[in-house]
Design a protein around this motif. Structure first.
Motif, PDB file in Angstrom:
ATOM      1  N   PRO A 289       0.799  -1.228   0.000  1.00 58.38           N
ATOM      2  CA  PRO A 289       0.000   0.000   0.000  1.00 58.38           C
ATOM      3  C   PRO A 289       0.835   1.283   0.000  1.00 58.38           C
ATOM      4  O   PRO A 289       0.333   2.349  -0.318  1.00 58.38           O
ATOM      5  N   TYR A 290       2.106   1.188   0.326  1.00 59.12           N
ATOM      6  CA  TYR A 290       2.965   2.372   0.358  1.00 59.12           C
ATOM      7  C   TYR A 290       3.603   2.669  -0.992  1.00 59.12           C
ATOM      8  O   TYR A 290       3.722   3.819  -1.385  1.00 59.12           O
ATOM      9  N   SER A 291       4.033   1.638  -1.701  1.00 55.32           N
ATOM     10  CA  SER A 291       4.713   1.853  -2.988  1.00 55.32           C
ATOM     11  C   SER A 291       3.797   1.600  -4.183  1.00 55.32           C
ATOM     12  O   SER A 291       4.075   2.068  -5.281  1.00 55.32           O
ATOM     13  N   GLY A 292       2.732   0.808  -3.988  1.00 57.08           N
ATOM     14  CA  GLY A 292       1.855   0.430  -5.086  1.00 57.08           C
ATOM     15  C   GLY A 292       2.372  -0.742  -5.903  1.00 57.08           C
ATOM     16  O   GLY A 292       1.700  -1.211  -6.818  1.00 57.08           O
ATOM     17  N   ALA A 293       3.548  -1.242  -5.560  1.00 56.95           N
ATOM     18  CA  ALA A 293       4.144  -2.374  -6.295  1.00 56.95           C
ATOM     19  C   ALA A 293       3.605  -3.700  -5.756  1.00 56.95           C
ATOM     20  O   ALA A 293       3.342  -3.841  -4.556  1.00 56.95           O
ATOM     21  N   ASN A 294       3.450  -4.675  -6.625  1.00 52.17           N
ATOM     22  CA  ASN A 294       3.005  -6.018  -6.240  1.00 52.17           C
ATOM     23  C   ASN A 294       4.210  -6.835  -5.782  1.00 52.17           C
ATOM     24  O   ASN A 294       4.769  -7.629  -6.545  1.00 52.17           O
ATOM     25  N   VAL A 295       4.592  -6.628  -4.510  1.00 50.45           N
ATOM     26  CA  VAL A 295       5.837  -7.220  -4.013  1.00 50.45           C
ATOM     27  C   VAL A 295       5.725  -7.878  -2.643  1.00 50.45           C
ATOM     28  O   VAL A 295       6.723  -8.393  -2.132  1.00 50.45           O
ATOM     29  N   MET A 296       4.551  -7.889  -2.035  1.00 51.93           N
ATOM     30  CA  MET A 296       4.467  -8.407  -0.669  1.00 51.93           C
ATOM     31  C   MET A 296       4.900  -9.871  -0.571  1.00 51.93           C
ATOM     32  O   MET A 296       5.442 -10.283   0.449  1.00 51.93           O
ATOM     33  N   SER A 297       4.720 -10.630  -1.634  1.00 56.29           N
ATOM     34  CA  SER A 297       5.139 -12.039  -1.618  1.00 56.29           C
ATOM     35  C   SER A 297       6.653 -12.177  -1.478  1.00 56.29           C
ATOM     36  O   SER A 297       7.140 -13.240  -1.129  1.00 56.29           O
ATOM     37  N   ARG A 298       7.382 -11.109  -1.735  1.00 62.96           N
ATOM     38  CA  ARG A 298       8.852 -11.127  -1.605  1.00 62.96           C
ATOM     39  C   ARG A 298       9.326 -10.599  -0.259  1.00 62.96           C
ATOM     40  O   ARG A 298      10.516 -10.431  -0.042  1.00 62.96           O
ATOM     41  N   GLY A 299       8.371 -10.316   0.635  1.00 59.86           N
ATOM     42  CA  GLY A 299       8.709  -9.747   1.930  1.00 59.86           C
ATOM     43  C   GLY A 299       9.370 -10.744   2.855  1.00 59.86           C
ATOM     44  O   GLY A 299       9.427 -11.944   2.599  1.00 59.86           O
ATOM     45  N   ILE A 300       9.864 -10.213   3.962  1.00 56.74           N
ATOM     46  CA  ILE A 300      10.549 -11.022   4.968  1.00 56.74           C
ATOM     47  C   ILE A 300       9.527 -11.490   5.995  1.00 56.74           C
ATOM     48  O   ILE A 300       8.882 -10.677   6.657  1.00 56.74           O
ATOM     49  N   VAL A 301       9.385 -12.802   6.112  1.00 53.52           N
ATOM     50  CA  VAL A 301       8.431 -13.398   7.047  1.00 53.52           C
ATOM     51  C   VAL A 301       9.100 -13.496   8.416  1.00 53.52           C
ATOM     52  O   VAL A 301      10.261 -13.846   8.534  1.00 53.52           O
ATOM     53  N   GLY A 302       8.340 -13.147   9.438  1.00 56.07           N
ATOM     54  CA  GLY A 302       8.864 -13.217  10.797  1.00 56.07           C
ATOM     55  C   GLY A 302       7.736 -13.156  11.790  1.00 56.07           C
ATOM     56  O   GLY A 302       6.624 -13.619  11.517  1.00 56.07           O
ATOM     57  N   SER A 303       8.021 -12.544  12.936  1.00 52.58           N
ATOM     58  CA  SER A 303       6.985 -12.382  13.962  1.00 52.58           C
ATOM     59  C   SER A 303       7.356 -11.220  14.866  1.00 52.58           C
ATOM     60  O   SER A 303       8.520 -10.847  14.973  1.00 52.58           O
ATOM     61  N   ARG A 304       6.332 -10.676  15.487  1.00 54.56           N
ATOM     62  CA  ARG A 304       6.483  -9.720  16.585  1.00 54.56           C
ATOM     63  C   ARG A 304       5.708 -10.325  17.733  1.00 54.56           C
ATOM     64  O   ARG A 304       4.477 -10.356  17.702  1.00 54.56           O
ATOM     65  N   GLY A 305       6.446 -10.841  18.696  1.00 57.50           N
ATOM     66  CA  GLY A 305       5.798 -11.585  19.773  1.00 57.50           C
ATOM     67  C   GLY A 305       5.141 -12.816  19.183  1.00 57.50           C
ATOM     68  O   GLY A 305       5.785 -13.603  18.494  1.00 57.50           O
ATOM     69  N   ASP A 306       3.845 -12.965  19.407  1.00 54.54           N
ATOM     70  CA  ASP A 306       3.094 -14.109  18.876  1.00 54.54           C
ATOM     71  C   ASP A 306       2.431 -13.811  17.548  1.00 54.54           C
ATOM     72  O   ASP A 306       1.662 -14.625  17.038  1.00 54.54           O
ATOM     73  N   VAL A 307       2.702 -12.650  16.964  1.00 52.97           N
ATOM     74  CA  VAL A 307       2.037 -12.220  15.738  1.00 52.97           C
ATOM     75  C   VAL A 307       2.875 -12.594  14.517  1.00 52.97           C
ATOM     76  O   VAL A 307       4.002 -12.118  14.371  1.00 52.97           O
ATOM     77  N   PRO A 308       2.354 -13.460  13.626  1.00 53.48           N
ATOM     78  CA  PRO A 308       3.089 -13.761  12.394  1.00 53.48           C
ATOM     79  C   PRO A 308       3.050 -12.541  11.478  1.00 53.48           C
ATOM     80  O   PRO A 308       1.994 -11.916  11.314  1.00 53.48           O
TER      81      PRO A 308
END
Length: 111
Positions: free
Chosen positions: A47-66
């Motif tokens: 939503p910030y850049s408008g590019a279709n790139v979320m699938s290339r993001g870094i998967v992780g967690s913040r506490g118990d939140v994926p």
């Protein structure tokens, strides 16, 4: 009202902690499988850049939140709700997802 569902791929095609882009109708979605086997589907458009790139993001967690961090500007999103943890006023669409007979099945509409 029934929710339309579509088989997208085999579960084994989703590597843990990696994203995969897929077409869901006319919409690009990003599918993720976490290290503990949960599967999530969110909109692929950052939503910030408008590019279709979320699938290339870094998967992780913040506490118990994926989470997934955008590869563009590094904002972090909750994979369960699509809400940006850095700016709660911004969110990604989320799609209901399940695994049926080894196939990842995605439903239409926000959860």
């Amino acid at each position: 009202m029934s929710v339309a569902t579509v088989g997208v791929c085999a579960l084994e095609a989703l590597l843990p902690e990696r994203g995969v882009a897929a077409l869901f109708g006319d919409t690009q979605i990003a599918l993720f499988r976490t290290h503990d086997g949960q599967v999530f589907a969110i909109g692929n458009q950052d939503p910030y850049s408008g590019a279709n790139v979320m699938s290339r993001g870094i998967v992780g967690s913040r506490g118990d939140v994926p989470t997934v961090a955008s590869p563009m500007f590094k904002q972090v999103f909750d994979l369960r709700t699509g809400v940006c943890l850095d700016d709660p006023d911004v969110s990604l669409p989320v799609y209901p997802v399940s695994v049926v007979d080894g196939q990842v099945v995605v439903g239409s509409g926000d959860q």
